[in-house]
Design an enzyme around this catalytic site. Structure first.
Site, PDB file in Angstrom:
ATOM      1  N   GLU A 102       0.833  -1.207   0.000  1.00 39.53           N
ATOM      2  CA  GLU A 102       0.000   0.000   0.000  1.00 39.53           C
ATOM      3  C   GLU A 102       0.863   1.251   0.000  1.00 39.53           C
ATOM      4  OE1 GLU A 102      -2.577   1.355  -0.650  1.00 39.53           O
ATOM      5  OE2 GLU A 102      -4.363   0.636   0.353  1.00 39.53           O
ATOM      6  N   ASP A 103       0.298   2.330  -0.506  1.00 33.02           N
ATOM      7  CA  ASP A 103       0.985   3.625  -0.441  1.00 33.02           C
ATOM      8  C   ASP A 103       0.883   4.216   0.961  1.00 33.02           C
ATOM      9  OD1 ASP A 103      -1.770   3.909  -0.687  1.00 33.02           O
ATOM     10  OD2 ASP A 103      -1.700   5.467  -2.219  1.00 33.02           O
ATOM     11  N   ASP A 106      -4.362   4.924   6.331  1.00 31.43           N
ATOM     12  CA  ASP A 106      -4.930   6.117   6.958  1.00 31.43           C
ATOM     13  C   ASP A 106      -5.903   5.638   8.048  1.00 31.43           C
ATOM     14  OD1 ASP A 106      -6.010   8.638   7.402  1.00 31.43           O
ATOM     15  OD2 ASP A 106      -6.976   8.812   5.473  1.00 31.43           O
ATOM     16  N   LYS A 135      -0.246   6.639   8.631  1.00 38.85           N
ATOM     17  CA  LYS A 135      -0.883   7.735   9.382  1.00 38.85           C
ATOM     18  C   LYS A 135      -1.520   7.131  10.623  1.00 38.85           C
ATOM     19  CE  LYS A 135      -2.685  10.882   5.879  1.00 38.85           C
ATOM     20  NZ  LYS A 135      -3.926  11.395   5.248  1.00 38.85           N
ATOM     21  N   PHE A 156      -2.856  15.611   4.631  1.00 38.68           N
ATOM     22  CA  PHE A 156      -3.049  15.074   3.293  1.00 38.68           C
ATOM     23  C   PHE A 156      -1.778  15.250   2.471  1.00 38.68           C
ATOM     24  CE2 PHE A 156      -4.565  14.974  -1.069  1.00 38.68           C
ATOM     25  CZ  PHE A 156      -5.342  13.832  -1.036  1.00 38.68           C
ATOM     26  N   VAL A 157      -1.219  14.146   2.009  1.00 38.54           N
ATOM     27  CA  VAL A 157       0.044  14.206   1.277  1.00 38.54           C
ATOM     28  C   VAL A 157      -0.135  13.731  -0.167  1.00 38.54           C
ATOM     29  CG1 VAL A 157       1.511  13.966   3.314  1.00 38.54           C
ATOM     30  CG2 VAL A 157       0.675  11.910   2.169  1.00 38.54           C
ATOM     31  N   ARG A 169       0.418  12.141  -8.788  1.00 35.93           N
ATOM     32  CA  ARG A 169       0.981  10.823  -8.443  1.00 35.93           C
ATOM     33  C   ARG A 169       2.409  10.683  -8.951  1.00 35.93           C
ATOM     34  NH1 ARG A 169      -3.352   7.459  -6.894  1.00 35.93           N
ATOM     35  NH2 ARG A 169      -5.287   7.844  -7.973  1.00 35.93           N
TER      36      ARG A 169
END
Ligand code: IMP
Ligand code: MG
Length: 179
Positions: A102-103, A106, A135, A156-157, A169
């Site tokens: 995963e990136d 959250d 996060k 938020f990044v 992206r």
């Protein structure tokens, strides 16, 4: 159309920091699985594409790459909490070593959803999770990755696979817009 200026981005992690972190993450994963254990790497589209490809190149066991697509954000900057499965097509993973890539984790809702589906329908031998960003403070469900690159605040990044309304992206670094 992108309604923000890339020049206004504050850099959180540079390209070099990202590259070094990937070397660190891959060496842990290589060590844990060993060079002879086959690994199925599951890239969660679209966000983890760039991280997953960079990481996969640093793994030294026989790797099979698979791609699934889920959506949880829509275009908003806060997690919707419910996860939409867009394409979960996978080969048989029974008794395989599986690594979900995963990136960012959250709320954790996406990862909880994926782990439940994979365990229930595929019965892998070993299921691990790696996320580039964690996060931790934003978590709504009790999910922790086995490996993560950086822990970040609840902001938020964008960049390195992470998007703002479909854009950014492709940035080689990770940044955020200061309000
Ligand atoms: P979760 O289900 O709330 O853990 O959210 C997971 C997904 O939301 C990630 O895979 C990302 O695609 C997206 N996401 C969460 N935080 C951010 C962010 O700061 N920037 C861009 N996308 C994000
Ligand atoms: Mg994602």
């Amino acid at each position: 159309m992108l309604d923000k200026k890339v020049e206004d981005l504050k850099v959180l992690f540079t390209k070099e920091q990202i590259e070094n972190k990937n070397i660190e993450l891959a060496s842990k994963i290589n060590e844990d699985f060993g060079p002879n254990e086959e690994l199925v790497v599951i890239c969660v589209l679209k966000g983890s594409t760039i991280f997953c490809c960079d990481l996969a190149k640093l793994l030294n066991m026989p790797v099979q790459m698979e791609f699934i697509r889920v959506s949880s954000y829509g275009n908003a900057q806060t997690s919707s909490g419910h996860v939409q499965a867009i394409d979960l097509t996978l080969p048989n993973l029974e008794n395989k070593n599986v690594l979900i890539v995963e990136d960012i984790i959250d709320t954790g809702c996406t990862m909880e959803f994926l782990i439940n589906i994979l365990c229930r329908t595929h019965k892998p031998k070993n299921l691990k999770v790696v996320t580039f960003l964690n996060k931790k403070m934003a978590r709504k469900v009790d999910i922790e990755p086995d490996y993560y690159g950086f822990e970040i605040d609840d902001k938020f990044v964008v960049g390195y696979g992470l998007d703002y309304e479909g854009y950014l992206r492709n940035l080689p670094y990770i940044g955020y817009f200061e309000n």
